[in-house]
Design a protein around this motif. Structure first.
Motif, mmCIF file in Angstrom:
data_model
loop_
_atom_site.group_PDB
_atom_site.id
_atom_site.type_symbol
_atom_site.label_atom_id
_atom_site.label_comp_id
_atom_site.label_asym_id
_atom_site.label_seq_id
_atom_site.Cartn_x
_atom_site.Cartn_y
_atom_site.Cartn_z
ATOM 1 N N ASP A 168 15.178 14.002 -27.352
ATOM 2 C CA ASP A 168 14.155 14.673 -26.567
ATOM 3 C C ASP A 168 12.831 14.713 -27.336
ATOM 4 O O ASP A 168 12.527 15.689 -28.018
ATOM 5 C CB ASP A 168 14.635 16.099 -26.261
ATOM 6 N N PRO A 169 11.989 13.677 -27.224
ATOM 7 C CA PRO A 169 10.765 13.614 -28.027
ATOM 8 C C PRO A 169 9.656 14.539 -27.556
ATOM 9 O O PRO A 169 8.708 14.793 -28.305
ATOM 10 C CB PRO A 169 10.341 12.151 -27.895
ATOM 11 N N ASN A 170 9.740 15.044 -26.337
ATOM 12 C CA ASN A 170 8.687 15.911 -25.807
ATOM 13 C C ASN A 170 9.164 17.339 -25.552
ATOM 14 O O ASN A 170 8.470 18.107 -24.885
ATOM 15 C CB ASN A 170 8.130 15.322 -24.500
ATOM 16 N N SER A 171 10.354 17.669 -26.063
ATOM 17 C CA SER A 171 10.919 19.019 -25.894
ATOM 18 C C SER A 171 11.049 19.390 -24.421
ATOM 19 O O SER A 171 10.859 20.550 -24.038
ATOM 20 C CB SER A 171 10.064 20.065 -26.632
ATOM 21 N N ASP A 172 11.399 18.410 -23.597
ATOM 22 C CA ASP A 172 11.504 18.632 -22.150
ATOM 23 C C ASP A 172 12.840 19.253 -21.734
ATOM 24 O O ASP A 172 12.925 19.854 -20.658
ATOM 25 C CB ASP A 172 11.341 17.305 -21.403
ATOM 26 N N TYR A 173 13.878 19.095 -22.547
ATOM 27 C CA TYR A 173 15.225 19.494 -22.125
ATOM 28 C C TYR A 173 15.816 20.597 -22.994
ATOM 29 O O TYR A 173 17.003 20.875 -22.918
ATOM 30 C CB TYR A 173 16.142 18.260 -22.109
ATOM 31 N N VAL A 174 14.964 21.250 -23.795
ATOM 32 C CA VAL A 174 15.454 22.329 -24.660
ATOM 33 C C VAL A 174 15.845 23.559 -23.844
ATOM 34 O O VAL A 174 16.550 24.433 -24.343
ATOM 35 C CB VAL A 174 14.407 22.701 -25.727
ATOM 36 N N GLY A 175 15.403 23.624 -22.586
ATOM 37 C CA GLY A 175 15.780 24.742 -21.723
ATOM 38 C C GLY A 175 16.997 24.465 -20.869
ATOM 39 O O GLY A 175 17.301 25.239 -19.954
ATOM 40 N N LEU A 176 17.727 23.394 -21.160
ATOM 41 C CA LEU A 176 18.858 23.000 -20.321
ATOM 42 C C LEU A 176 19.947 24.069 -20.274
ATOM 43 O O LEU A 176 20.694 24.158 -19.297
ATOM 44 C CB LEU A 176 19.440 21.683 -20.848
ATOM 45 N N GLY A 177 20.022 24.886 -21.298
ATOM 46 C CA GLY A 177 21.041 25.933 -21.323
ATOM 47 C C GLY A 177 20.569 27.269 -20.789
ATOM 48 O O GLY A 177 21.352 28.220 -20.743
ATOM 49 N N ARG A 178 19.302 27.349 -20.370
ATOM 50 C CA ARG A 178 18.762 28.616 -19.870
ATOM 51 C C ARG A 178 18.712 28.581 -18.345
ATOM 52 O O ARG A 178 17.946 27.824 -17.752
ATOM 53 C CB ARG A 178 17.357 28.883 -20.439
ATOM 54 N N PHE A 179 19.516 29.407 -17.723
ATOM 55 C CA PHE A 179 19.617 29.417 -16.262
ATOM 56 C C PHE A 179 18.386 30.080 -15.661
ATOM 57 O O PHE A 179 17.937 31.128 -16.123
ATOM 58 C CB PHE A 179 20.883 30.175 -15.846
ATOM 59 N N GLY A 463 16.136 18.063 -5.272
ATOM 60 C CA GLY A 463 16.265 19.472 -4.923
ATOM 61 C C GLY A 463 15.905 20.372 -6.088
ATOM 62 O O GLY A 463 15.283 19.955 -7.066
ATOM 63 N N SER A 464 16.327 21.620 -6.018
ATOM 64 C CA SER A 464 15.945 22.598 -7.034
ATOM 65 C C SER A 464 16.789 22.446 -8.295
ATOM 66 O O SER A 464 17.937 22.010 -8.252
ATOM 67 C CB SER A 464 16.078 24.024 -6.484
ATOM 68 N N ARG A 465 16.177 22.795 -9.412
ATOM 69 C CA ARG A 465 16.850 22.797 -10.708
ATOM 70 C C ARG A 465 17.566 24.125 -10.919
ATOM 71 O O ARG A 465 17.187 25.159 -10.379
ATOM 72 C CB ARG A 465 15.811 22.599 -11.827
ATOM 73 N N TYR A 466 18.600 24.104 -11.769
ATOM 74 C CA TYR A 466 19.279 25.336 -12.170
ATOM 75 C C TYR A 466 18.714 25.876 -13.483
ATOM 76 O O TYR A 466 18.709 27.077 -13.714
ATOM 77 C CB TYR A 466 20.783 25.093 -12.348
ATOM 78 N N SER A 467 18.267 24.986 -14.344
ATOM 79 C CA SER A 467 17.825 25.393 -15.669
ATOM 80 C C SER A 467 16.304 25.382 -15.763
ATOM 81 O O SER A 467 15.605 24.880 -14.873
ATOM 82 C CB SER A 467 18.423 24.470 -16.730
ATOM 83 N N VAL A 468 15.806 25.929 -16.863
ATOM 84 C CA VAL A 468 14.368 26.011 -17.090
ATOM 85 C C VAL A 468 13.844 24.642 -17.494
ATOM 86 O O VAL A 468 14.363 24.010 -18.418
ATOM 87 C CB VAL A 468 14.049 27.049 -18.186
ATOM 88 N N GLU A 469 12.820 24.187 -16.804
ATOM 89 C CA GLU A 469 12.260 22.860 -17.065
ATOM 90 C C GLU A 469 11.214 22.928 -18.162
ATOM 91 O O GLU A 469 10.429 23.862 -18.235
ATOM 92 C CB GLU A 469 11.607 22.311 -15.797
ATOM 93 N N GLY A 470 11.225 21.907 -19.025
ATOM 94 C CA GLY A 470 10.144 21.733 -19.981
ATOM 95 C C GLY A 470 9.267 20.589 -19.522
ATOM 96 O O GLY A 470 9.558 19.895 -18.558
ATOM 97 N N GLY A 471 8.173 20.380 -20.243
ATOM 98 C CA GLY A 471 7.350 19.201 -19.999
ATOM 99 C C GLY A 471 6.440 19.270 -18.801
ATOM 100 O O GLY A 471 5.871 18.253 -18.411
ATOM 101 N N GLY A 472 6.288 20.455 -18.182
ATOM 102 C CA GLY A 472 5.400 20.534 -17.036
ATOM 103 C C GLY A 472 3.934 20.400 -17.446
ATOM 104 O O GLY A 472 3.547 20.655 -18.589
ATOM 105 N N ASP A 473 3.101 19.979 -16.498
ATOM 106 C CA ASP A 473 1.669 19.862 -16.773
ATOM 107 C C ASP A 473 1.052 21.256 -16.920
ATOM 108 O O ASP A 473 1.544 22.244 -16.361
ATOM 109 C CB ASP A 473 0.965 19.133 -15.631
#
Length: 484
Positions: A168-179, A463-473
């Motif tokens: 994950d070079p842009n820290s986009d998926y570090v929130g994958l465990g946060r609902f 559709g909608s995500r379950y976890s917190v997304e990183g990498g947004g503008d």
């Protein structure tokens, strides 16, 4: 069924059709083909063009693929036969759903959103088993690529036992465990409440490794790296730098364990009095690689020591590392680790975001070259060891050809570059080119899935995500009118 046009087939696999310009038919959509004598088929439209040119266009023409033999609203076995004339109309959602269910053959499905250009708002469902083939996820910045991939990874965690490791070079998926909490942007309250407990259980084995507070350390033991990678860190060539390389190998053999640091090597080299040893010690000092944050100090655990045997998912937050050199070194080290441990034969999906910076066609440094070599080996041979690649990029033409050519699955989001679209149509020649060219008109979150992950090419809206997304503008409030 109200017929919208007429179709014919000369081989029982493909059909050609004509219809009125207002028939409401779309590329990627499904149609019913009813032949006199009770034969009935389900088809998918692959391409549409205007009919005879003139001052007024009243007719469209196109072609499609016959997907199934039908009876009523059900799917039956058997092969289609050639036919001279069939009535054509948009297919009912029930028969499309029955067809897609039959393709999964009882295996897990990953519902990532809704199908586009199909009546009834049917769920867009990927075939989980298809990720046992290598996959390319491609889309330009702002297409919804990161959000959509997050949705796919969430569903894989929920619906399968496949292990997932993310570079994950842009820290986009570090929130994958946060609902996501109900009420947060993108969270559907009812759906999230129903899935919350299952999701929390699915990510209980998720480890986030990085250099930020609260993350598990993202550090390697220098002595545990393959000897070839240790030499790369020192930019040592066994022929060009024969004397220094020989000293280095002798020092490694004398240490006799894998728990040494670069400092240990430098100190031993400095204590020796021949020219090769002195030059090796100077090289280590001049390269300034001894104190990088990616090295585990003596007495402290390396990353591999902190990963349990029964791990389920790992996110390597390369974006938390302070320099591009450290990100490149660590990325190559992680790829080498999975390839060297391939004989464990534990099914693992290796997700590489910004893959064009890890395995480019023209490596910019020696670590990209090493990672490209290992990834080419995984692409060619990894499947038999249970190693599956999922490569994510905005620039498919920059990916190493020996890696890209082994991808069977495509998840394509919006792409404006005509040359990139043409390149993808060439590489993924098993996907109808007219569907790939739809990418130029995709809006945010819209995409195409094709290959083993989708029995038929699938146009979807995420559709909608379950976890917190990183990498947004960042918010574009700066563009609002100024008040004076």
């Amino acid at each position: 069924m109200t017929p919208h046009g007429l179709a014919c087939s000369i081989d029982g696999h493909w059909f050609q059709f004509t219809a009125g310009v207002g028939a409401g038919l779309d590329v990627g959509g499904y149609v019913r083909l009813d032949v006199d004598g009770d034969a009935s088929y389900l088809g998918q439209i692959i391409d549409i063009a205007a009919g005879q040119p003139g001052p007024e266009i009243t007719e469209i023409r196109g072609q499609g693929a016959i997907r199934a033999v039908t009876a009523g609203n059900g799917i039956i076995g058997g092969a289609a036969a050639a036919f001279g004339s069939a009535r054509l109309a948009a297919a009912e959602s029930e028969i499309v759903q029955a067809h897609l269910d039959s393709l999964r053959a009882g295996k897990a499905g990953l519902q990532i959103g809704t199908m586009r250009r199909v009546a009834g708002g049917l769920p867009a469902t990927l075939q989980a088993a298809g990720f046992g083939r290598h996959t390319l996820v491609c889309g330009q910045s702002g297409s919804g690529k990161t959000y959509s991939l997050g949705a796919i990874l969430e569903r894989l965690l929920l619906e399968t036992d496949l292990r997932i490791a993310v570079l994950d070079p842009n820290s986009d998926y570090v929130g994958l465990g946060r609902f996501r909490k109900p009420g947060q942007a993108g969270a559907d309250s009812a759906a999230h409440a129903a899935i919350a407990e299952r999701y929390q259980a699915a990510v209980s084995g998720l480890g986030i490794h990085g250099a930020r507070p609260g993350q598990k350390p993202l550090r390697s033991r220098f002595g545990r790296l393959p000897i070839a990678q240790q030499a790369l860190v020192l930019n040592l060539d066994p022929i060009r730098d024969a004397s220094e390389y020989n000293v280095f190998r002798r020092i490694v053999r004398e240490i006799g364990t894998t728990e040494y640091t670069l400092g240990d090597v430098r100190q031993r080299a400095a204590s020796m009095f021949d020219d090769g040893s002195r030059h090796l010690a100077i090289r280590i000092e001049n390269l300034d690689v001894e104190d990088l944050v990616i090295w585990a100090p003596t007495g402290e655990p390396a990353m591999a020591d902190l990963v349990p045997e029964d791990w389920r998912a790992l996110v390597f937050d390369l974006g938390s590392l302070p320099s591009s050199g450290e990100r490149s070194m660590m990325g190559a080290s992680i790829v080498a680790h999975f390839w060297s441990n391939r004989h464990d034969r534990r099914p693992t999906l290796l997700v590489i975001d910004e893959a064009h910076n890890v395995c480019p066609q023209s490596p910019a440094d020696r670590f990209q070259a090493m990672a490209s070599e290992d990834l080419a080996a995984i692409a060619a041979e990894g499947r038999k060891f249970g190693l599956y690649l999922l490569l994510v990029t905005q620039r498919p033409q920059k990916l190493h050809v020996n890696v890209l050519s082994q991808c069977e699955n495509l998840v394509l989001m919006r792409m404006n570059s005509a040359s990139d679209i043409d390149h993808l149509a060439t590489v993924f020649s098993h996907v109808p080119a007219p569907l790939i060219r739809q990418a130029a008109s995709f809006e945010l979150g819209q995409g195409l899935a094709a290959g083993r992950i989708s029995g038929d090419p699938l146009l979807f809206q995420t559709g909608s995500r379950y976890s917190v997304e990183g990498g947004g503008d960042i918010p574009s409030t700066w563009a609002l009118p100024r008040g004076f």
